[in-house]
Design a protein around this motif. Structure first.
Motif, short mmCIF file in Angstrom:
data_model
loop_
_atom_site.label_atom_id
_atom_site.label_comp_id
_atom_site.label_asym_id
_atom_site.label_seq_id
_atom_site.Cartn_x
_atom_site.Cartn_y
_atom_site.Cartn_z
N ARG A 1 0.81 -1.45 -0.12
CA ARG A 1 0.12 -0.08 0.11
C ARG A 1 0.72 1.33 0.01
NH1 ARG A 1 -3.91 -0.09 4.93
NH2 ARG A 1 -5.11 1.14 3.80
N ARG B 1 -1.19 4.47 -5.49
CA ARG B 1 -1.50 3.26 -5.30
C ARG B 1 0.00 2.49 -5.13
NH1 ARG B 1 -5.09 5.24 -8.30
NH2 ARG B 1 -7.23 4.99 -7.84
N GLU C 1 -2.60 5.96 2.02
CA GLU C 1 -3.81 5.50 1.96
C GLU C 1 -4.28 5.41 3.50
OE1 GLU C 1 -4.33 1.56 -0.05
OE2 GLU C 1 -2.68 1.94 -1.21
#
Length: 761
Positions: free
Chosen positions: A220, A307, A224
């Protein structure tokens, strides 16, 4: 610097005392009026002086309009995670997407054990929380088939049914302080929610580093994970410490927490209305302005999260993800995103697009088309996502989803003129128009989107009385292939207005459409069931053709392998004259051996309710064929019944048209079929077998095609859908408005200068 670039949010942390419960709710309402975003409450079920937190959250959500609510944090050891998941999703649906989920591993174990909970060691409590997150997310994920199975040490779920899905992507925030909890936060959570009173500022940087490392290890991006902070303080005229002083001092001190430690949500512990008001009115706006100024100067990346490597590995060839405009990026979804399962498929067909662009307005549609023009992949357009052809998704391409353009606006009650967004669903439209005594005939299922049906045809339950849905269209606004936003009506681009009504998918992306609704109060809706036979089909057709226009009937023929074929009729009388409806319905009772019948006087929205369902495909996608019949002749009835008896098409439907549909000249709209009285469609499991039997048995009796019910991709279907001069005219218009054939995924009409021998004009 450790600013993660998140949008700022502000909330309150209110004590859920039960001596004066009305004051607790009033403080939440003050929170909303002060312009804050969030009201939170601690959860200690063993504390008799407190209100039950989940009951309080529900009550506060009902007493406010835009305020988000969350526990701070929910006591997991006393609340089973599967139940938490269903409760949170239910409240999210009821509140319109205003629930977030703060979770805690548990503390105060004496109280937990006294209430029947099991005492856990610190390590066990973290493991239990990790398992609980898996359970909660799996319950919410209705895109997966089969029951939920989590075989954990502390939480075991074996086959629990999935759902409901929340109204929005509920965030899971963890109250975390120690290394294992911080690692869990980075690996699985959406937010870190410590309290300033428990975590001194000198521990912020090490804690952030632990979360970031765990996030990276899980594939990740650290961004995030939102960083939230429970704070407390007091306003005064002079400064005397951290968050002890005038609002400008609060702004300066909180600004440092944003820029240096990445906190972006500040939740103020306060049970005083004036303190909450000053926080919302004096601190929050000033801090937003200061943060924006500093971020501009520093060039801090904001908005969409970059991402991680696992998600990046799922990206598809032919799409330049880095070139996606910032205005689209915040709402974009790609493989690996949590929202992907909810947007990849349509009602029946599963898809795996490389990128889903969710437009919020016409400008977003223009930007999305400009971006998509530069990509080497197919482009699909989606409004409601119900279309049975499945062409509103794809594999590896781009999907432009206009579902968020769902406004319903009654422009003129006297004329019934209404303006609809393409993403609205027809059940919602029916519900909005009913209080004004108005309705639009629009298919037979309330979850169908406006955009597709209102540009293709619209064979609805009132077609014989009020015509097709496209016959009520008076204007459309759409973005053309070159990005131009135009209005098409009788006075502006009349040629495009003609084409939109029947072939709209080939000419642009509709962003708004105007129609004239018809006066309508209640209706009589009847259902009947019969033993099926070919002669029954013929008699039904004759009765319907002879009936007054107020009567429109749909016949379903169902032929399961183990049971005798049955017919189900759904018939609507477009009015509340029960006597006239009874006279018109009575002849239908004698068309064959009657198994069941009932009729009701009810509002039109009850006939086409909006279900709000999430589209997740349907496994193996069935094949569909469609055709139009002038009459249900004995020969046609035998062919239809024969197709059912073959087992190739276990479900067929005949829809009555004619009546008002046929009042228009065939050249008045791009939908040219104005002499036929019935629409037939069939569903089968094998495209090859269905095509073979349909072509042999049914095609000789049909004349024309309604595109929305056919999945046959062969180009000759265009001749069935758009006969003669209609197709020639459409191809000339296609060359004018979409010469590059960008809109080529939904029964594409080739521009005139791209003609092929197989498609002579």
């Amino acid at each position: 610097m450790a600013d993660y670039g998140h949008e700022l949010a502000f909330g309150t942390f209110i004590t859920p005392q039960n001596q004066r419960p009305e004051e607790v709710v009033a403080l939440a309402q003050v929170t909303e009026r002060a312009g804050l975003d969030l009201a939170t409450f601690q959860d200690h079920p063993y504390q008799p002086a407190f209100l039950d937190t989940w009951t309080l959250l529900s009550w506060v959500a009902a007493k406010t309009e835009r305020l988000r609510v969350s526990a701070n944090v929910l006591n997991l050891p006393l609340r089973p995670p599967a139940v938490i998941a269903r409760a949170a999703a239910s409240l999210d649906l009821l509140s319109g997407g205003r629930v977030e989920l703060g979770l805690g591993a548990g503390a105060f174990w004496d109280g937990i054990e006294a209430m029947g909970g099991r005492r856990l060691t610190p390590g066990q409590s973290v493991d239990a929380l990790s398992e609980a997150i898996d359970v909660i997310r799996a319950i919410w994920d209705v895109s997966e088939r089969g029951g939920v199975r989590v075989d954990g040490e502390h939480h075991r779920v074996h086959g629990a049914k999935r759902g409901p899905a929340p109204a929005h992507d509920i965030s899971i925030w963890l109250g975390a302080y120690k290394p294992r909890m911080l690692r869990l936060t980075g690996g699985k959570a959406d937010g870190w929610l410590p309290s300033l009173s428990y975590l001194p500022p000198d521990q912020f940087a090490p804690a952030n580093a632990a979360i970031d490392a765990a996030a990276s290890a899980a594939g990740r991006d650290p961004r995030e994970v939102r960083r939230l902070l429970n704070i407390s303080g007091a306003f005064s005229d002079s400064a005397s410490g951290l968050l002890q002083g005038p609002p400008r001092q609060w702004v300066e001190q909180l600004l440092a927490l944003v820029l240096d430690h990445g906190f972006s949500t500040f939740i103020l512990a306060a049970d005083d209305a004036r303190t909450i008001e000053r926080f919302g009115q004096e601190v929050a706006p000033a801090l937003r302005e200061a943060v924006a100024r500093e971020r501009r100067a520093a060039g801090t990346e904001t908005g969409t999260v970059i991402r991680g490597p696992k998600a990046l590995a799922l990206r598809r060839e032919g799409i330049d993800y880095d070139a996606l405009p910032a205005t689209l990026a915040a709402q974009a979804v790609e493989p690996g995103d949590r929202d992907y399962a909810a947007v990849r498929s349509t009602y029946i067909r599963g898809g795996s697009p490389g990128l889903v662009l969710r437009a919020r307005d016409a400008a977003d549609v223009q930007a999305a088309l400009a971006y998509a023009r530069e990509q080497a992949v197919p482009l699909a357009i989606r409004s409601g996502g119900h279309g049975i052809s499945g062409r509103s998704t794809n594999d590896g391409g781009i999907v432009l989803d206009v579902g968020a353009l769902n406004a319903i606006e009654l422009l003129d009650p006297a004329s019934g003129r209404v303006r609809l967004g393409p993403g609205a669903r027809w059940g919602e439209v029916a519900q909005a128009l009913a209080p004004h005594g108005l309705a639009i005939s629009s298919g037979d299922y309330g979850d169908v989107g406006v955009g597709g049906l209102a540009t293709t045809g619209g064979i609805g339950f009132m077609a014989r009385k009020h015509g097709l849905t496209i016959d009520r269209v008076v204007a459309a606004e759409l973005v053309l292939a070159d990005g131009t936003l135009v209005r098409a009506d009788a006075d502006h681009h009349p040629d495009l207005f003609w084409a939109v009504r029947g072939a709209g998918a080939n000419f642009g992306v509709v962003t708004a459409i105007e129609l004239e609704a018809a006066p309508l109060g209640e209706v009589v809706f009847s259902t009947m069931a019969f033993e099926a036979s070919a002669s029954l089909l013929e008699r039904w057709g004759a009765v319907v053709e002879a009936a007054p226009r107020e009567l429109t009937s749909f016949l379903g023929l169902y032929a399961q392998r183990r049971d005798a074929p049955v017919v189900q009729l759904h018939t609507l009388w477009a009015g509340d004259d029960v006597g006239a409806a009874t006279d018109a319905l009575t002849p239908l009772l004698s068309i064959g051996p009657l198994l069941d019948q009932q009729a009701h006087l009810l509002p039109y929205p009850a006939v086409v309710p909006a279900h709000g369902g999430q589209h997740t495909g349907g496994g193996a996608a069935p094949a569909f064929r469609a055709g139009l019949l002038h009459h249900v002749t004995p020969q046609a009835a035998e062919a239809i019944f024969g197709l059912a008896a073959s087992g190739v098409a276990p479900m067929q439907q005949l829809r009555a048209v004619g009546g008002a549909v046929n009042d228009l000249d065939p050249l008045a709209t791009a939908y040219a079929h104005r002499t036929q009285s019935f629409s037939l469609n069939a569903v089968g499991g094998s495209r090859r077998l269905l095509d073979e039997r349909w072509d042999a048995l049914i095609a000789p009796h049909t004349d024309g095609l309604y595109l929305s019910f056919d999945s046959d991709p062969r180009p000759e279907r265009l001749h069935d859908a758009f006969p003669g001069e209609t197709l020639a005219r459409l191809r000339r218009l296609k060359a004018r408005y979409d010469p590059g054939n960008r809109f080529d995924q939904n029964f594409a009409i080739p521009p005139a200068d791209l003609a092929e021998p197989a498609l002579p004009v």
